[in-house]
Design an enzyme around this catalytic site. Structure first.
Site, PDB file in Angstrom:
ATOM      1  N   ASP A 172       0.816  -1.194   0.000  1.00 47.57           N
ATOM      2  CA  ASP A 172       0.000   0.000   0.000  1.00 47.57           C
ATOM      3  C   ASP A 172       0.865   1.266   0.000  1.00 47.57           C
ATOM      4  O   ASP A 172       1.953   1.296   0.578  1.00 47.57           O
ATOM      5  CB  ASP A 172      -0.889  -0.032   1.251  1.00 47.57           C
ATOM      6  CG  ASP A 172      -1.787   1.166   1.378  1.00 47.57           C
ATOM      7  OD1 ASP A 172      -2.582   1.400   0.449  1.00 47.57           O
ATOM      8  OD2 ASP A 172      -1.695   1.874   2.398  1.00 47.57           O
ATOM      9  N   GLU A 203       1.260  -0.364  -5.085  1.00 46.31           N
ATOM     10  CA  GLU A 203       0.118   0.545  -5.182  1.00 46.31           C
ATOM     11  C   GLU A 203       0.670   1.945  -5.445  1.00 46.31           C
ATOM     12  O   GLU A 203       0.874   2.741  -4.533  1.00 46.31           O
ATOM     13  CB  GLU A 203      -0.709   0.490  -3.897  1.00 46.31           C
ATOM     14  CG  GLU A 203      -2.055   1.214  -3.982  1.00 46.31           C
ATOM     15  CD  GLU A 203      -2.011   2.600  -3.398  1.00 46.31           C
ATOM     16  OE1 GLU A 203      -2.190   3.562  -4.174  1.00 46.31           O
ATOM     17  OE2 GLU A 203      -1.803   2.745  -2.195  1.00 46.31           O
ATOM     18  N   ASP A 226     -11.264   1.943  -2.086  1.00 45.11           N
ATOM     19  CA  ASP A 226     -11.376   3.364  -1.732  1.00 45.11           C
ATOM     20  C   ASP A 226     -12.224   4.160  -2.725  1.00 45.11           C
ATOM     21  O   ASP A 226     -12.390   5.377  -2.547  1.00 45.11           O
ATOM     22  CB  ASP A 226      -9.983   4.009  -1.675  1.00 45.11           C
ATOM     23  CG  ASP A 226      -9.212   3.624  -0.425  1.00 45.11           C
ATOM     24  OD1 ASP A 226      -9.851   3.298   0.594  1.00 45.11           O
ATOM     25  OD2 ASP A 226      -7.968   3.650  -0.466  1.00 45.11           O
TER      26      ASP A 226
END
Length: 486
Positions: free
Chosen positions: A283, A330, A383
């Protein structure tokens, strides 16, 4: 598809029957990969990206029916814990789940299962993190879950606390057993997925929570003051979507110390992650090139600044020690040349979110702009909006580009047109949120809204999701685009 969102009568998804049914669903649709959200415990705010322990497993994912089959729970106790809600109720879970897990643990001890070779081997192999984790959680219970910086000095300091472990040995045993059961159940599910030719993509948050075992155990790895409070915290700068930026509040790593230490903390974390997953999504990858940090105590992210991070040194160390590691970066957000250089140096596939693709004529997220197949394309993410809602809200130039770049296929919805665009792209891997396959709206299926503190992470999948028509539709699309399990 998050574990927490799987159907279950016990308030939250688990490693039980519904997880195995989902693997069967993936197999029937000829899907190769299952991507999950972080499996870590959650705390205040319920976010898996703000965990009290970065390498521990979430106790809520332990399946109660499996415990009953092991003789650790009764049928009446299962009935007492039925909570078949449309959303995950984390408050109810916190107040009830540990009660029933303690009953199971007591029977585990009564059977003297804690002396079995399997249990003893697990404790021995994981003692390097399990001892401190169990002590941290025992102290959390002792202090009524208050933040660890408010504890007495003898427990706030990890070395002093270790010396007093004997005062909490029984409670430590419970938290060790929790991780033992979590590991057993997850590894069995993972093996079942592998038997069907399916691999699991895990998710590793870049940061850890301040109120965590990680910071308590190794404060030297973080930028803290003499009272163990952060000097700076993580977040994102203001942008068109968030005029105040995002104030995440996580402590920032002491990258200079980590580099001189050979990144030992990160190496342990990566090693433990690959015990859980086949592929690891990291992430906020841009934070390994440069990170945005905000003075501790600020109420917004406006007054932060960017500083460089030693990402190249870190990932070269990881590549040396884990040469077979399969990692997805990411690489979203404010991407600068240093982030692109880091991604190129590492060779990791980056992410392409199609919902970001239609705001520029030559957006790097448009499939025709992908320079190679070393990337992973998504219709959306945890998200973002559900695609059905997103497509309805498009307007102006973005809507025009969407019509131009994403052909409308007769008899197919615009949601499935976007999925088809992902599947037919040159990206080496295409990942589709289950909500998009089900054509859910935001009200029906959104998981998280960034910068909104409440109402997130509680989405649950309908137990009636697995229909012959959906299975056939996904299978045909997977096969048509050459992405089926061989």
């Amino acid at each position: 598809m998050p574990i927490s969102s799987l159907p279950s009568p016990y308030g939250i998804g688990s490693f039980g029957k519904s997880a195995y049914d989902f693997v069967d669903f993936l197999f029937d649709t000829r899907t190769k990969c299952w991507q999950v959200l972080p499996l870590n415990p959650t705390s205040y705010g319920d976010s898996p990206y703000q965990s009290p322990a970065s390498i521990a497993g979430n106790p809520y994912f332990i399946d109660l029916e499996i415990l009953a089959k092991e003789g650790l729970l009764t049928k009446d106790e299962l009935k007492e814990n039925i909570h078949d809600t449309l959303r995950v109720d984390y408050g109810w879970l916190f107040n009830t789940r540990y009660v029933v897990l303690r009953k199971a643990y007591e029977r585990f001890i009564d059977k003297k299962s804690d002396t079995s070779p399997k249990y003893k081997a697990y404790v021995r192999k994981n003692s390097h993190w399990l001892n401190d984790y169990s002590l941290f959680m025992a102290l959390k219970v002792h202090y009524s879950y208050e933040v660890w910086t408010s504890w007495a000095d003898e427990h706030k300091d990890v070395k002093q606390a270790r010396a007093k472990r004997g005062d909490f040995e029984a409670e430590c045993g419970f938290w060790i057993w929790i991780q033992y059961e979590f590991s057993n159940q997850w590894q069995a599910l993972l093996s079942y997925a592998h038997s069907k030719g399916i691999v699991v993509i895990g998710d590793m948050p870049i940061y850890v929570a301040h109120d965590s075992m990680d910071v308590w155990q190794a404060p030297e790895q973080f930028l803290l003051d003499e009272n163990f409070n952060p000097t700076v915290v993580a977040g994102c700068p203001p942008d068109g979507f968030s005029p105040d930026g995002q104030l995440w509040g996580n402590p920032i790593y002491d990258w200079a110390f980590m580099e001189t230490d050979g990144f030992s903390w990160w190496q342990r974390r990566v090693q433990e992650s690959f015990k859980l997953y086949d592929i690891l999504r990291i992430d906020h990858f841009r934070g390994f090139a440069g990170y945005y940090n905000i003075p501790y105590g600020e109420t917004t992210a406006r007054n932060g600044k960017w500083d460089p991070a030693p990402g190249i040194s870190l990932f070269r160390t990881i590549a040396k020690n884990f040469p077979k590691a399969r990692i997805i970066a990411e690489d979203l957000g404010f991407i600068t040349s240093d982030v692109r250089e880091l991604l190129d140096d590492c060779g990791f596939p980056g992410m392409k979110i199609l919902q970001f693709a239609f705001f520029d004529d030559d957006s790097e997220y448009l499939p025709r702009m992908y320079p190679h197949s070393n990337c992973v394309v998504y219709s959306g993410s945890h998200d973002s909006d559900c695609t059905k809602t997103w497509s309805k809200n498009l307007s102006g130039e973005a809507k025009r580009r969407f019509r131009k770049e994403c052909p409308s296929i007769p008899g197919q919805s615009r949601t499935y047109d976007l999925i088809e665009l992902a599947m037919s792209s040159r990206a080496g891997l295409a990942v589709i949120p289950i909500q998009d396959y089900l054509e859910l709206t935001n009200d029906e299926g959104r998981i998280n809204t960034p910068a909104v503190a409440e109402g997130n992470w509680n989405w649950r999948l309908s137990k009636r999701y697995r229909t012959p028509s959906l299975t056939r539709k996904i299978k045909e699309m997977t096969e048509r685009n050459g992405r089926a399990v061989k």
